[in-house]
Scaffold this active site. Structure first.
Site, PDB file in Angstrom:
ATOM      1  N   ASP A 224       0.824  -1.208   0.000  1.00  0.00           N
ATOM      2  CA  ASP A 224       0.000   0.000   0.000  1.00  0.00           C
ATOM      3  C   ASP A 224       0.867   1.270   0.000  1.00  0.00           C
ATOM      4  OD1 ASP A 224      -2.483   1.240   0.022  1.00  0.00           O
ATOM      5  OD2 ASP A 224      -3.257  -0.061   1.602  1.00  0.00           O
TER       6      ASP A 224
ATOM      7  N   ASP B  43     -10.298   2.802  -3.734  1.00  0.00           N
ATOM      8  CA  ASP B  43     -11.030   1.629  -3.250  1.00  0.00           C
ATOM      9  C   ASP B  43     -12.456   1.599  -3.799  1.00  0.00           C
ATOM     10  OD1 ASP B  43      -8.708   1.526  -1.783  1.00  0.00           O
ATOM     11  OD2 ASP B  43      -9.696   1.283   0.158  1.00  0.00           O
TER      12      ASP B  43
HETATM   13  C1  GLA Z   1      -6.094   0.997   1.567  1.00  0.00           C
HETATM   14  C2  GLA Z   1      -6.222  -0.005   0.427  1.00  0.00           C
HETATM   15  C3  GLA Z   1      -7.277  -1.018   0.792  1.00  0.00           C
HETATM   16  C4  GLA Z   1      -6.920  -1.730   2.084  1.00  0.00           C
HETATM   17  C5  GLA Z   1      -6.692  -0.720   3.203  1.00  0.00           C
HETATM   18  C6  GLA Z   1      -6.108  -1.371   4.442  1.00  0.00           C
HETATM   19  O1  GLA Z   1      -7.232   1.753   1.707  1.00  0.00           O
HETATM   20  O2  GLA Z   1      -6.545   0.661  -0.773  1.00  0.00           O
HETATM   21  O3  GLA Z   1      -7.452  -1.952  -0.274  1.00  0.00           O
HETATM   22  O4  GLA Z   1      -5.763  -2.484   1.864  1.00  0.00           O
HETATM   23  O5  GLA Z   1      -5.814   0.311   2.789  1.00  0.00           O
HETATM   24  O6  GLA Z   1      -5.867  -0.480   5.470  1.00  0.00           O
END
Ligand code: GLA
Length: 431
Positions: free
Chosen positions: A154, A212
């Site tokens: 990430d 997301d």
């Molecule tokens: C980000 C990523 C998600 C998930 C969260 C976890 O938002 O885009 O897919 O992995 O972090 O904290």
């Protein structure tokens, strides 16, 4: 030759029924020769992930036949971490993973599956756990020693700068390669620094191209800080030339079956909308990471996630991402070239009313006058042979996913066919 084929069948039991689904352990193949496919803990469990859930999901993936359909990676997302020890080595949270990640990886491998884990290019993850910045080589070595097969990496708590992002991803990408273990590297930068331009060079096998995806159909919704299925589809357009064996655009995980009950919110989608997500993710050659609780999914969710003809579009060995060839009002036509001269076509109705959508051979890049057999991959029905175009009535928010196969020696002119009449009780396929 025969022995090799037999051992391939033994190692990959789904081979006979779905030969393209089990990525070969062939050293000539790149890692992720087809888009990675599996399950990720985030969408349902968020912070509540633990080893019992992971084992239970793995068991179900095997028991329900998802493994034989190609679902392979079980990915533990954020919140597995438990800080670092005195030497700086990363630790699992002992309350959630009392037997450690290595034991869990052994269990997952014993099921014929692969284990994925999560970290971050900053010193903290998005969830505030310990990140890998400054510890890349050590963390990569630890993950490899545990038997990890996949790392989602990430970009929270890291600088906005484009070059710095490339540096940080390249550092971890190289650290993973240096372990000597084949570990799929999933770049989760969300898109602002165009990772489709540098993800492969940084060592990535996939890279997020959008924020997301929530459990929501359309527009971004401030309250949920996520984008809808449609927005992710649109974000995927125009990057198709960057995808191919060993490197895939990633429009985020599947929300199919969440039913607004998971960790990721958005208000929920209808079954038709979930089916559209599955159709379009396959058309886009996207990684297919199931996000619902497989242990308790209902029959309709299982139907959407386990259609072998639909999954075969995603996993097609030609490795092409689909692209949009027409946009008329609220309807889209998309095409994805498949191996052996076949073509997948998606007729996507974005609107709130039923619509007729025409796929014109010219727009699809096909020779006008060429005969193609058209099959509806959701109903498993052959719809007839068509010569210049194919038109169908598509329900609101529905996607008709078709496979076109060149008809051998057929010289019929335009053909009229009646369809299954699923939409509003009237004929589905229109002359
Ligand atoms: C980000 C990523 C998600 C998930 C969260 C976890 O938002 O885009 O897919 O992995 O972090 O904290």
């Amino acid at each position: 030759m025969v022995t090799g084929f037999l051992s391939a069948i033994i190692l990959c039991p789904g081979l006979l029924s779905f030969w393209n689904s089990c990525p070969a352990e062939n050293t000539n193949q790149p890692l992720a020769a087809t888009p990675p496919i599996g399950w990720n803990s985030w969408n349902t469990f968020g912070e509540q992930i633990n080893e019992e859930v992971v084992r239970g999901v793995a068991d179900k993936i095997v028991a329900l036949g998802l493994k034989d359909l190609g679902y392979q990676y079980i990915v533990i997302d954020d919140h597995w971490e438990g800080g670092r020890d005195g030497q700086g080595h990363i630790l699992a949270n002992p309350k959630k993973f009392p037997h450690g990640i290595k034991m869990l990886a052994d269990y997952i491998h014993g099921q014929g599956l692969k284990l994925g884990i999560y970290s971050d290019a900053g010193d903290q993850t998005c969830g505030g756990e310990v990140g890998s910045y400054g510890h890349e080589a050590d963390d990569a070595a630890t993950f490899a020693s545990w038997g990890v097969d996949y790392l989602k990496y990430d970009y929270c708590n890291a600088p906005d700068d484009f070059q710095e992002a490339i540096r940080r991803y390249t550092t971890m990408g190289s650290a993973l390669k240096a372990t000597g273990r084949p570990i799929v590297f999933s770049i989760c930068e969300w898109g602002p620094r165009s990772p489709w331009l540098w993800g492969r060079q940084a060592g990535g096998e996939l890279w997020r191209i959008s924020f997301d995806v929530g459990d929501i159909w359309d527009t971004p919704h401030d309250a949920y800080s996520c984008i809808g299925i449609l927005a992710a589809i649109d974000a995927s357009a125009n990057h198709e030339d960057k995808a191919g064996p060993g490197g895939w655009n990633d429009p985020d995980m599947l929300v199919v079956g969440l039913g607004n009950k998971g960790n990721v919110k958005g208000g929920g989608c209808t079954s038709t909308e979930y089916q559209t997500q599955m159709s379009m993710w396959c058309l886009l050659a996207a990684p297919l990471m199931i996000g619902c609780d497989i242990r308790t999914m209902d029959a309709d969710t299982q139907r959407i996630l386990t259609n072998p003809e639909v999954i075969a579009v995603d996993q097609d060995k030609l490795g092409k991402q689909g692209n949009r060839v027409a946009r008329t009002g609220s309807t889209d036509v998309w095409r994805k070239p498949l191996a052996e001269g076949r073509l997948a076509v998606a007729l996507l109705n974005r609107g709130d009313a039923n619509a007729e959508i025409a796929a014109d051979w010219k727009a699809l890049g096909l020779e006008p006058g060429a005969n193609y057999e058209v099959r509806d991959l959701w109903s498993h029905k052959n719809l007839g042979t068509y010569t210049n175009s194919f038109t169908a009535k598509v329900g609101s928010h529905e996607t008709l996913l078709l496979r076109l196969v060149p008809a051998s020696g057929t010289t019929v002119a335009s053909k009229t066919a009646n369809g299954d009449g699923k939409v509003g009780g009237s004929a589905r396929v229109i002359p």
